[in-house]
Design an enzyme around this catalytic site. Structure first.
Site, PDB file in Angstrom:
ATOM      1  N   SER A 273       0.830  -1.193   0.000  1.00 38.00           N
ATOM      2  CA  SER A 273       0.000   0.000   0.000  1.00 38.00           C
ATOM      3  C   SER A 273       0.875   1.258   0.000  1.00 38.00           C
ATOM      4  O   SER A 273       1.704   1.431  -0.890  1.00 38.00           O
ATOM      5  CB  SER A 273      -0.961  -0.041   1.198  1.00 38.00           C
ATOM      6  OG  SER A 273      -2.026   0.856   1.029  1.00 38.00           O
TER       7      SER A 273
ATOM      8  N   ASP B 161      -9.890  -5.681  -4.513  1.00 35.83           N
ATOM      9  CA  ASP B 161      -9.407  -4.517  -3.776  1.00 35.83           C
ATOM     10  C   ASP B 161     -10.255  -3.279  -4.092  1.00 35.83           C
ATOM     11  O   ASP B 161     -10.382  -2.891  -5.242  1.00 35.83           O
ATOM     12  CB  ASP B 161      -7.938  -4.261  -4.151  1.00 35.83           C
ATOM     13  CG  ASP B 161      -7.244  -3.281  -3.219  1.00 35.83           C
ATOM     14  OD1 ASP B 161      -7.940  -2.529  -2.508  1.00 35.83           O
ATOM     15  OD2 ASP B 161      -6.003  -3.266  -3.213  1.00 35.83           O
TER      16      ASP B 161
ATOM     17  N   HIS C 120      -7.337  -5.971  -0.329  1.00 43.33           N
ATOM     18  CA  HIS C 120      -6.195  -5.061  -0.231  1.00 43.33           C
ATOM     19  C   HIS C 120      -4.999  -5.648   0.524  1.00 43.33           C
ATOM     20  O   HIS C 120      -3.912  -5.070   0.481  1.00 43.33           O
ATOM     21  CB  HIS C 120      -6.640  -3.755   0.446  1.00 43.33           C
ATOM     22  CG  HIS C 120      -5.644  -2.646   0.365  1.00 43.33           C
ATOM     23  ND1 HIS C 120      -5.253  -2.065  -0.827  1.00 43.33           N
ATOM     24  CD2 HIS C 120      -4.932  -2.005   1.329  1.00 43.33           C
ATOM     25  CE1 HIS C 120      -4.369  -1.112  -0.593  1.00 43.33           C
ATOM     26  NE2 HIS C 120      -4.149  -1.056   0.691  1.00 43.33           N
TER      27      HIS C 120
END
Length: 260
Positions: free
Chosen positions: A82, A209, A237
């Protein structure tokens, strides 16, 4: 900078640097660590403002990459999840001789959606709402973000539980670092620099996601044709949380295929 970053190092083999995402800390990798340490010497960091590094001021993405390079192995595979993917990408651009393989997980060179360029991503109002919520109850804000990360995953309830356990196992993040991180998610754009990355690069995505739409993978096929991608069909995610074995296998295969 008077306080050193907190690093956790264990395992044996080639060096592997793991970088967590916004609102989290290095403990998010605890579940997958036992699968990695037989093959890698794993270095997990708590980024400035998070976990055991909560007392350290949070710098810009570029300053953060410099800081991690200062304390990391001389040559390693860097894995960024991320927001951590932005940091790893920036490090790969700054010091390609140090980041000899790059792996980005559920990450994007630009997280915020951009109508002008038809770029898919997080709607700016979502990031603005998180900024406003931080000042009211930052713990609740992080919990909402965890729910967003797991949304769509068949194991969402378990994923959120594991993320929450990881975050709460270490000191809570610095609110300033959380605010700075949201600004970085809203403003950082590395798209034009991606063609400069020449070392082996694996991009991992979760098909479900909701934060980093899988369609971004197709756009990055064009922006970074020298990279390769892997999509986990049933992941959201945090594929290393929901699918630790498949994640580890993909990572090992990539490293072995590009063994110097």
């Amino acid at each position: 900078m008077t306080t050193k970053l907190h690093w956790q190092t264990e395992g044996q083999g080639s060096d592997l640097v793991l970088i967590h995402g916004w609102g989290m800390n290095g403990a998010v990798w605890q579940q997958v660590l036992p699968l990695l340490t037989p093959y890698f010497r794993v270095h997990c960091v708590d980024l400035p403002g998070y976990g055991h590094s909560a007392s350290i001021d949070s710098p810009s993405i570029e300053e953060l990459a410099h800081l991690l390079l200062e304390y990391s192995p001389t040559a390693a595979t860097w894995v960024g999840w991320s927001l951590g993917g932005l940091v790893a990408t920036q490090a790969a651009l700054l010091a390609p001789e140090r980041v000899n393989r790059l792996v980005t997980v559920a990450s994007s060179p630009k997280f915020a959606a951009d109508k002008a360029t038809s770029w898919r991503g997080i709607q700016p109002r979502v990031l603005t709402d998180f900024q406003q919520q931080l000042s009211n109850d930052f713990r609740l804000t992080i919990e909402r973000f965890m729910a967003l990360q797991a949304m769509g995953s068949p194991t969402a309830r378990q994923d959120i539980k594991l993320l929450k356990q990881a975050v709460l196992s270490r000191p809570q993040p610095n609110p300033n670092a959380l605010s700075d991180g949201l600004i970085q998610l809203a403003e950082v754009d590395l798209r034009e620099q991606l063609a400069q990355i020449q070392q082996p690069w694996l991009r991992m995505y979760g098909r479900l996601d909701g934060l980093v739409p899988v369609k971004i993978a197709q756009e990055l096929d064009e922006l970074a044709p020298q990279s390769q991608r892997q999509v986990f069909a049933a992941a959201s995610h945090a594929p290393f949380i929901s699918h630790p074995v498949a994640f580890t296998q993909a990572l090992r295969h990539f490293v072995e295929a590009h063994d110097d």
